[in-house]
Design an enzyme around this catalytic site. Structure first.
Site, PDB file in Angstrom:
ATOM      1  N   GLU A 293      32.503 -21.289 -40.788  1.00 30.34           N
ATOM      2  CA  GLU A 293      31.638 -21.913 -41.795  1.00 30.34           C
ATOM      3  C   GLU A 293      31.869 -21.288 -43.183  1.00 30.34           C
ATOM      4  O   GLU A 293      30.953 -21.091 -43.965  1.00 30.34           O
ATOM      5  CB  GLU A 293      30.170 -21.805 -41.363  1.00 30.34           C
ATOM      6  CG  GLU A 293      29.200 -22.753 -42.086  1.00 30.34           C
ATOM      7  CD  GLU A 293      29.745 -24.124 -42.283  1.00 30.34           C
ATOM      8  OE1 GLU A 293      30.262 -24.702 -41.309  1.00 30.34           O
ATOM      9  OE2 GLU A 293      29.716 -24.629 -43.401  1.00 30.34           O
TER      10      GLU A 293
ATOM     11  N   GLY B 239      34.029 -26.030 -32.290  1.00 27.39           N
ATOM     12  CA  GLY B 239      32.674 -26.315 -31.814  1.00 27.39           C
ATOM     13  C   GLY B 239      32.653 -27.529 -30.923  1.00 27.39           C
ATOM     14  O   GLY B 239      32.177 -28.595 -31.298  1.00 27.39           O
TER      15      GLY B 239
ATOM     16  N   THR C 248      37.307 -29.531 -41.211  1.00 26.81           N
ATOM     17  CA  THR C 248      38.451 -28.660 -41.457  1.00 26.81           C
ATOM     18  C   THR C 248      39.713 -29.202 -40.777  1.00 26.81           C
ATOM     19  O   THR C 248      39.638 -29.805 -39.714  1.00 26.81           O
ATOM     20  CB  THR C 248      38.142 -27.261 -40.904  1.00 26.81           C
ATOM     21  OG1 THR C 248      36.913 -26.828 -41.470  1.00 26.81           O
ATOM     22  CG2 THR C 248      39.221 -26.267 -41.231  1.00 26.81           C
TER      23      THR C 248
END
Lengths: 436, 214
Positions: free
Chosen positions: A419, A176, A137
């Site tokens: 997600e 993350g 992303t």
């Protein structure tokens, strides 16, 4: 034990342990998990779970990494599949220090490396010689992958790719551990050879030194800012300025670039989505699990909590005896079981289809991609909705962090977005249904 | 939808869309037969899909691109896809119960599953009315049966959550403790909070008291 709960347990019509085994994969798995927990229960280094509620964001990141490494050292890699479970067991308000290392970095390498690459990268990843994240992303681009702007231009003279995030909107953004913790990542970039664009491809990229964790040349990463939940995992961003990597760091199980720049297209363009599919499958499970935890809290409390007289002089009774409480809680509870069984089924399908895909049989890929997108949306929406219901069923105390419910609710609510935004995801299912 | 219109055979999780579902759902009654409830929901999802497809194809026939047509009806498409996911979860729940050998467990999970199915029908009753899949009388029966299910599940509620097998540490909840000692746990938790470590909070000393004295 509270007398109301003793009475309820005596009145049950079945042995809960048989159901426990059905849910968690059998007697052996349940016993193994319980033994692992028991072996760690009295460890003095794992006794500070309440402390973690009161930490700042930086302290939370530090705490999570420290405790994760402690568990890795203590248990070794053999119990890898139970790390997440164990960590959550001891630190429910924290997240594993680098959850995406196995879930996305190592699993992508496993799915997309050719044999030579697999020999080199998989031991490093699975033995935690390196810590990886995932960089797909961008600040300005999410679901529409064709719109990604990050480029990987092949230089045949040096047999290298030159990676760039040429605009502010192309800055990679992955919540993350990309910003502070990872020293490697899988990066998705538009491949260019001799000015021709071949679309998005996955590369493995070193972003920090293995010696002192400083940036590699041309790489800048950081944390884009605190977020709604999951604050023990950094909210990473990454900028790249003419970063050079060797040709063999394009993951070449399917698509290949030869030394002279010849492009060989693989049979399956969807294979790049495989690791996201396994993560979506895990999200369905996590949704069911979080909702199960919320139901456990709310049902037990609704038995203990006494309120109002059904008839004058009869005394207060458990709030679970009131129909509105039953309606709210049993709709949550029945949904939990439905999600558990749906997850078990789709997880089996997922394992089978990905195994088939590794052997070149990819005809079920679209089916799996579609149903996983739908179930990911459905499960996170329902879990969020019903965890809130469970919190409301606990009245004023449900608002208190001590109830555990605000944490469960916020952690689950964000899964409606990470997600894949749920509406975009479910529309992928819709599109598939219209097409087939 | 395209394949259904062309008479092709669908496979996988959408294979139920091959069925014709021409009959009325007379077997949907207060007994809450799971197969009848599932078939009803499958019928609803097929009707929704065909309905949306017609809207999309009409838009395309009037000159719009597929993307424009899709965008025009995307909220309805979303609802249709949600209905398909509901069918999937119901189907897998029912299948899982069919594999349970212990009668007591199968019985209690059947009650939970019946509630899940009828609850989802009642919550989406508008769809079933839109496509004339249920009568007013059936809706009344279903609602009554749904509320009756609550008292069937009630005696097993605690066992059903105990079965999730979460430790107290994992639940991290004063309210959800296995031993039910809720109020003592709330008080013990409060003692850990740094805000309670001093009798007088710093901000009160530094700001509030001087302000009050002004």
């Amino acid at each position: 034990i509270h007398p109301n709960l003793i009475k309820e347990r005596k009145g049950a019509t079945f042995d809960p342990y048989t159901l426990t085994c059905l849910l968690w994969g059998g007697d052996e798995v349940v016993k193994h998990k319980r033994n692992l927990v028991a072996s760690l229960e009295n460890d003095p280094n794992l006794q500070d779970e309440n402390l973690s509620d009161f930490l700042s964001q930086e302290e939370k990141i530090d705490f999570a990494i420290k405790k994760t490494i402690y568990l890795f050292r203590k248990l070794g890699m053999n119990e890898r599949e139970y790390f997440m479970f164990l960590f959550q067991n001891f630190y429910p308000s924290q997240q594993l220090g680098f959850p995406l290392h196995f879930a996305m970095f190592a699993s992508t390498l496993k799915l997309l490396c050719n044999p030579e690459q697999a020999n080199y990268w998989l031991p490093k990843a699975f033995n935690l010689e390196i810590v990886g994240s995932y960089a797909q992303t961008e600040l300005g681009h999410g679901t529409f992958l064709k719109g990604l702007e990050t480029t990987a231009v092949y230089d045949p003279l040096n047999e290298e790719f030159v990676l760039n995030t040429p605009t502010i909107t192309s800055t990679k953004w992955w919540s993350g551990q990309l910003g502070k913790v990872a020293n490697y990542c899988i990066i998705i970039a538009q491949l260019y050879i001799k000015n021709k664009c071949y679309g998005n491809h996955p590369f493995v990229l070193q972003i920090r030194s293995l010696e002192d964790h400083s940036f590699m040349p041309g790489v800048i990463t950081g944390d884009i800012g605190p977020k709604m939940a999951l604050n023990s995992i950094d909210n990473g961003f990454m900028k790249l300025d003419n970063v050079r990597i060797p040709r063999n760091q394009l993951l070449m199980k399917y698509d290949q670039v030869l030394k002279d720049g010849t492009y060989i297209s693989g049979p399956n363009k969807k294979s790049m989505y495989a690791s996201m599919m396994t993560v979506r499958c895990a999200i369905i499970m996590a949704s069911a699990q979080s909702l199960a935890a919320a139901c456990t809290i709310a049902v037990r409390y609704s038995v203990v909590r006494q309120q109002s007289e059904a008839e004058q002089g009869a005394g207060e009774q458990s709030v679970l005896n009131f129909q509105t409480q039953q309606y709210r809680l049993f709709s949550a509870l029945s949904t939990t079981y439905a999600l558990f069984f749906a997850w078990k089924s789709v997880n089996e399908a997922c394992q089978q289809i990905l195994t088939d895909a590794a052997q070149g049989k990819t005809d079920q890929f679209l089916f799996l991609h579609s149903i996983l997108a739908g179930l990911k949306s459905q499960s996170t929406w329902l879990a969020t909705k019903y965890i809130q219901t469970c919190r409301e069923c606990c009245g004023g105390h449900g608002v208190s962090s001590a109830s555990g419910l605000p944490l469960l609710e916020s952690h689950t609510a964000v899964s409606c977005t990470y997600e894949g935004d749920n509406t975009v995801m479910i529309l992928q299912t819709g599109k598939f249904l219209l097409k087939c | 939808a395209r394949d259904i219109f062309q008479g092709k055979n669908l496979v996988g999780f959408v294979s139920y869309l091959n069925a014709n579902y021409t009959t009325e759902h007379q077997d949907v009654d207060s007994n809450l037969h799971l197969s009848a409830l599932l078939r009803l929901c499958q019928h609803r999802s097929k009707r929704m899909l065909l309905y949306i497809s017609e809207l999309v194809f009409e838009k395309i026939n009037s000159g719009s691109s597929l993307e424009q047509a899709f965008n025009m009806w995307s909220n309805e498409i979303k609802n249709m896809a949600v209905a398909v996911c509901q069918v999937y979860t119901m189907e897998k729940f029912i299948e899982a119960i069919g594999q349970i050998k212990e009668n007591c467990l199968a019985s209690v999970l059947t009650d939970v599953c019946k509630f899940y199915c009828v609850f989802n029908i009642v919550e989406n009753i508008g769809d079933f009315l839109q496509f004339n899949l249920l009568t007013q009388e059936q809706i009344k029966l279903l609602k009554t049966a749904m509320y009756n299910q609550l008292s069937k599940i009630r005696p097993s509620a605690v066992a059903l959550v105990d079965a999730f097998d979460f430790s107290d540490r994992l639940l991290h909840s004063a309210l959800g403790r296995y031993d039910g000692q809720v109020y003592q746990a709330l008080y013990d938790y409060a003692k850990l909070a740094p805000i309670n470590s001093k009798e007088v909070h710093d901000s009160c000393k530094e700001h509030l008291l001087p302000f009050l004295k002004e």
